[in-house]
Design an enzyme around this catalytic site. Structure first.
Site, PDB file in Angstrom:
ATOM      1  N   ASP A  84       0.398  -0.979   0.633  1.00 21.04           N
ATOM      2  CA  ASP A  84      -0.282  -0.361   0.327  1.00 21.04           C
ATOM      3  C   ASP A  84       0.891   1.185   0.185  1.00 21.04           C
ATOM      4  O   ASP A  84      -0.092   2.272  -0.411  1.00 21.04           O
ATOM      5  CB  ASP A  84      -0.730   0.206   1.304  1.00 21.04           C
ATOM      6  CG  ASP A  84      -1.871  -1.169   0.986  1.00 21.04           C
ATOM      7  OD1 ASP A  84      -2.816  -1.061   0.277  1.00 21.04           O
ATOM      8  OD2 ASP A  84      -1.568  -1.843   2.166  1.00 21.04           O
ATOM      9  N   HIS A 109      -7.433  -2.671   0.538  1.00 17.31           N
ATOM     10  CA  HIS A 109      -7.403  -2.224   1.000  1.00 17.31           C
ATOM     11  C   HIS A 109      -7.889  -0.479   1.223  1.00 17.31           C
ATOM     12  O   HIS A 109      -6.865  -0.149   0.340  1.00 17.31           O
ATOM     13  CB  HIS A 109      -5.984  -2.320   1.547  1.00 17.31           C
ATOM     14  CG  HIS A 109      -6.042  -1.850   3.273  1.00 17.31           C
ATOM     15  ND1 HIS A 109      -6.836  -1.498   4.171  1.00 17.31           N
ATOM     16  CD2 HIS A 109      -4.792  -1.495   4.508  1.00 17.31           C
ATOM     17  CE1 HIS A 109      -6.415  -1.165   5.298  1.00 17.31           C
ATOM     18  NE2 HIS A 109      -5.082  -1.649   4.693  1.00 17.31           N
ATOM     19  N   GLY A 135      -4.187 -12.582   2.656  1.00 18.08           N
ATOM     20  CA  GLY A 135      -4.139 -13.080   0.889  1.00 18.08           C
ATOM     21  C   GLY A 135      -4.104 -14.849   0.578  1.00 18.08           C
ATOM     22  O   GLY A 135      -4.888 -15.526   0.081  1.00 18.08           O
ATOM     23  N   ASP A 192      -9.412  -2.282   9.309  1.00 17.99           N
ATOM     24  CA  ASP A 192      -8.794  -2.842   9.614  1.00 17.99           C
ATOM     25  C   ASP A 192      -7.548  -2.446  10.055  1.00 17.99           C
ATOM     26  O   ASP A 192      -7.184  -3.492  10.536  1.00 17.99           O
ATOM     27  CB  ASP A 192      -8.523  -2.935   7.893  1.00 17.99           C
ATOM     28  CG  ASP A 192      -7.588  -4.165   7.639  1.00 17.99           C
ATOM     29  OD1 ASP A 192      -7.446  -5.556   6.919  1.00 17.99           O
ATOM     30  OD2 ASP A 192      -6.311  -3.951   7.500  1.00 17.99           O
ATOM     31  N   SER A 253     -14.105 -25.027  29.664  1.00 17.93           N
ATOM     32  CA  SER A 253     -13.869 -25.567  31.493  1.00 17.93           C
ATOM     33  C   SER A 253     -15.381 -24.286  32.072  1.00 17.93           C
ATOM     34  O   SER A 253     -14.714 -23.750  31.452  1.00 17.93           O
ATOM     35  CB  SER A 253     -13.965 -25.850  32.056  1.00 17.93           C
ATOM     36  OG  SER A 253     -12.756 -24.817  32.435  1.00 17.93           O
TER      37      SER A 253
END
Ligand SMILES: NC(=O)c1ccc[n+]([C@@H]2O[C@H](COP(=O)([O-])OP(=O)(O)OC[C@H]3O[C@@H](n4cnc5c(N)ncnc54)[C@H](OP(=O)(O)O)[C@@H]3O)[C@@H](O)[C@H]2O)c1
Length: 329
Positions: A84, A109, A135, A192, A253
């Site tokens: 990015d 994104h 990915g 994100d 539990s």
């Protein structure tokens, strides 16, 4: 009425009939390309930088590899699946001067648009087609007959073909099997980054490491401490994934549940101020500025942090345990 779309609701034609060039053949690039081909995509090429180690991999998978310039000249759709923080540079150096008229740009994104790393011109349809997850999971889930949840958005002023293309793209990579939803670049980017920092990666690793340190300080052997703070995370994560947090509590539990309910509030109160600071930092764009600057500095800070993380005693305990265990999946 639901805003979810599934496989049967979406026409794949906008993808099948177009030449799609995928820039980058990393985790997402490879999975998108393979899924799209399996879904009937006929004109898929992979665009890589000269000398890329991924060229051989893409060719071995049967794809044609082209330069990013060639992809920009030839393809109807560019799916930019490279780092990015490099999007602005890739656009300026390879795409801007070569763009085919009417070409759409797809991103997985919202980061580069939200933080202004990439500023495509107004005549370019910019589409968010985010398959939510790593990915590798885009492919592994698809191979098992499933898919990752997908979110789409288009930038204001995009043409009328952008929305059907966004949905078709997500469908073509398998997201229609899970569900496809509308979003925005901003929402996807913030969710994100905040999610991975506060919980999924930063938060979870901090809790696991601190837990390991405190358990060993209390005299528990590293092997046992590792099992109870790291190794078993997978089983709890799977239960939460499949049944939600309340459902996970039902599956463990009563002792574990009683103790967890007692301490949850204390831990939440301790981390709330940290989470608030993370939200402010990310929302204001300070995190993005620091990361983009570090990327430009050859990721010096990241590399140092990575090296330091690798030296934590927890890693030796984990390596030793994995070497000893047989059949632990
Ligand atoms: N929506 C979500 O939940 C989600 C989750 C994960 C990732 N993503 C997005 O998916 C995209 C790809 O991520 P990834 O995980 O696939 O990354 P990755 O595995 O690191 O792969 C990155 C690819 O980009 C190429 N690349 C990197 N820098 C480049 C540059 N300066 N010039 C040309 N090519 C370059 C690399 O080339 P080489 O092969 O030559 O090194 C590699 O093929 C990113 O936008 C990321 O944010 C979205």
């Amino acid at each position: 009425m639901t805003d979810a779309l599934y496989e049967a609701d979406i026409d794949l034609e906008p993808i099948r009939s177009r030449h799609v060039a995928i820039i980058g053949y990393g985790n997402h690039g490879r999975s998108h390309a393979l899924n799209m081909r399996d879904m009937g995509g006929e004109r898929i090429s992979i665009a890589l930088r000269p000398g890329s180690a991924s060229i051989a991999k893409a060719q071995a998978d049967g794809f044609t590899v082209v330069s990013i310039e060639e992809a920009a000249r030839e393809a109807d759709v560019l799916s930019l699946l490279a780092a990015d923080e490099a999007h602005g540079q890739i656009w300026a150096d390879h795409i801007a001067e070569n763009r085919k008229p009417g070409q759409a740009l797809i991103l997985c994104h919202g980061f580069s648009i939200e933080y202004g790393v990439l500023r495509p011109p107004a005549d370019c349809d910019v589409i968010l087609a985010a398959a939510k997850g790593p990915g590798g999971a885009v492919r592994s889930s698809f191979e098992k007959g499933g898919g990752l949840v997908g979110f789409w958005a288009v930038t204001p002023g995009s043409s009328t073909t952008a929305e059907p293309l966004a949905k078709a793209y997500l469908n073509a990579i398998g997201c229609g099997r899970a569900g496809i939803f509308p979003s925005s670049f901003r929402e996807e980017a913030l969710a994100d980054i905040l999610g991975e920092q506060a919980v999924l990666v930063g938060g979870m690793c901090a809790l696991a490491r601190t837990g390991f340190e405190r358990l060993t300080a209390a005299g528990i052997g590293p092997r046992m401490a590792y099992i109870d703070t790291v190794h078993e995370l997978k089983y709890i994560a799977e239960l939460i994934h499949d049944r939600g947090i309340a459902g996970m509590y039902e599956a463990i539990s009563d002792t574990a549940e009683f103790g967890a309910h007692e301490v949850e509030g204390k831990i939440s109160r301790a981390v709330e101020p940290v989470f608030d600071a993370i939200v402010e930092d990310v929302t204001r764009g300070d995190f993005a500025r620091r990361w983009v600057a570090d990327y430009a500095n050859d990721r010096a800070w990241l590399k140092a942090a990575r090296a330091k993380a690798g030296e934590h005693p927890l890693e030796d305990a984990g390596k030793e345990l994995r070497a000893l265990l047989k059949g632990s999946k």
